[in-house]
Design a protein around this motif. Structure first.
Motif, PDB file in Angstrom:
ATOM      1  N   THR A 118      27.391   9.885 -13.711  1.00 38.08           N
ATOM      2  CA  THR A 118      26.931  10.036 -12.332  1.00 38.08           C
ATOM      3  C   THR A 118      27.754  10.965 -11.499  1.00 38.08           C
ATOM      4  O   THR A 118      27.595  11.529 -10.472  1.00 38.08           O
ATOM      5  CB  THR A 118      26.950   8.660 -11.649  1.00 38.08           C
ATOM      6  N   GLY A 119      29.159  11.155 -11.758  1.00 41.73           N
ATOM      7  CA  GLY A 119      30.143  11.631 -11.214  1.00 41.73           C
ATOM      8  C   GLY A 119      30.456  11.054 -10.033  1.00 41.73           C
ATOM      9  O   GLY A 119      31.379  11.453  -9.115  1.00 41.73           O
ATOM     10  N   GLY A 120      30.106   9.688  -9.960  1.00 47.66           N
ATOM     11  CA  GLY A 120      30.464   8.838  -8.912  1.00 47.66           C
ATOM     12  C   GLY A 120      30.249   7.560  -8.994  1.00 47.66           C
ATOM     13  O   GLY A 120      30.725   6.883  -9.976  1.00 47.66           O
ATOM     14  N   PRO A 121      29.493   6.540  -8.485  1.00 45.07           N
ATOM     15  CA  PRO A 121      29.270   5.128  -8.547  1.00 45.07           C
ATOM     16  C   PRO A 121      28.631   5.011  -9.774  1.00 45.07           C
ATOM     17  O   PRO A 121      27.979   5.572 -10.504  1.00 45.07           O
ATOM     18  CB  PRO A 121      28.350   4.893  -7.504  1.00 45.07           C
ATOM     19  N   LEU A 122      29.225   3.718 -10.434  1.00 48.52           N
ATOM     20  CA  LEU A 122      29.011   3.135 -11.687  1.00 48.52           C
ATOM     21  C   LEU A 122      27.363   2.926 -11.764  1.00 48.52           C
ATOM     22  O   LEU A 122      26.574   2.335 -10.886  1.00 48.52           O
ATOM     23  CB  LEU A 122      29.437   2.064 -11.921  1.00 48.52           C
ATOM     24  N   LYS A 123      26.471   3.472 -12.717  1.00 47.88           N
ATOM     25  CA  LYS A 123      25.502   3.313 -13.026  1.00 47.88           C
ATOM     26  C   LYS A 123      25.103   2.809 -14.606  1.00 47.88           C
ATOM     27  O   LYS A 123      25.664   3.562 -15.470  1.00 47.88           O
ATOM     28  CB  LYS A 123      24.500   4.504 -13.023  1.00 47.88           C
TER      29      LYS A 123
END
Length: 306
Positions: A118-123
């Protein structure tokens, strides 16, 4: 001056390892989690008690999820945690963690998760092994909550009208037989779907392909990129009396394959292996390469992990 040189060294080390986007705090945190996972993984494999192995696995899962909540965790390789398989998709869209626990009766249970880039928050999508309740896995399309568990060693991306990822995996089964799996992963509405009717033979189309054979045998199952071909041993019964007992099957020195044609994988029988390149690619190797001649995982759960 010394402090500047130290910071430069850390930055260069981060670049070399692909960790340039980590803060020093995040690297320290992830290294701490990695060391815990290495210890817990060794317990999962080596502890002689099944309850202790299961408890170590429970803590392992919690520790892995905590580690993946660290910022930029997708960039951290975890490649020194030798008891699990961590595979990045070639397009870097996601990666799959997969591993197994051996039971005292010779059976196995598989665990895994898909982490999206995601390049951000964990998915993170947990993979929940539904194998014991899946009566006809080759005819079934499932979600990640009903996974036909396996430990994967190859991801094959396929573009086209029906883009998908083919997964090759090892699936320890019982004290008498082993399985290998060709599965398919797609994403619908941004959620994982496993299985797709794209494996065609004269008899039927399969959503996934499952091979079962005696635990004493090795089976070749690998991808040849230059040929868009998945090649595998033909499995046969040792005699006529055993034709309905797949747990007795083994390679008969002939080979078949699935060839990619127009977005589908078509069965080709009696391949001439002299015309198939002998690709040497680490991704062809199953979870424990040191234990298997001819790309096979020998399911010996008590081997010591250093």
């Amino acid at each position: 001056m010394i402090k500047k040189l130290f910071l430069l060294f850390i930055a260069l080390l981060g670049l070399r390892e692909g960790y340039a986007q980590f803060s020093q705090k995040d690297i320290t945190t992830l290294n701490m989690y990695r060391d815990s996972l290495k210890h817990l993984g060794a317990e999962i494999v080596n502890n002689p008690g099944e309850p202790e192995r299961k408890n170590a696995n429970y803590v392992f899962i919690k520790t892995l999820v905590s580690a993946l909540k660290t910022p930029n965790s997708y960039l951290y390789k975890f490649d020194s945690v030798k008891t699990i398989s961590v595979l990045n998709s070639p397009d870097n869209r996601f990666r799959i963690f997969s591993w197994h626990i051996a039971h005292d009766d010779g059976s196995y249970r598989f665990y895994g998760a898909i982490q999206m880039n995601t390049g951000g928050p964990l998915k993170l999508y947990p993979l929940e092994d539904y194998s014991p309740l899946m009566a006809h896995p080759e005819d079934t399309v499932t979600s990640n909550a009903k996974w036909y568990g396996a430990q994967y060693y190859t991801i094959i991306p396929v573009q086209g009208a029906d883009p998908h990822y083919v997964l090759l995996g090892w699936k320890g089964y019982t004290d008498r037989s082993t399985k290998k799996v060709i599965d398919v992963l797609t994403f619908r509405n941004d959620k994982p779907v496993l299985g797709m009717p794209i494996f065609a033979s004269k008899e039927k189309k399969r959503n996934r392909v499952v091979f079962q054979y005696t635990r004493q045998a090795s089976m070749l199952l690998r991808y040849v990129p230059g040929e868009n071909l998945i090649v595998f041993d033909n499995l046969a019964a040792p005699d006529k009396k055993s034709k309905d007992k797949p747990e007795t099957y083994g390679p008969d020195l002939s080979y078949n394959g699935y060839k990619l044609k127009n977005g589908r994988w078509e069965l080709i029988e009696d391949l001439d292996m002299r015309n198939v390149p002998n690709e040497s690619d680490a991704s062809y190797i199953d979870p424990k390469p040191t234990e298997m001649p001819r790309l096979e995982v020998k399911p010996v759960p008590r081997k010591t992990v250093q």
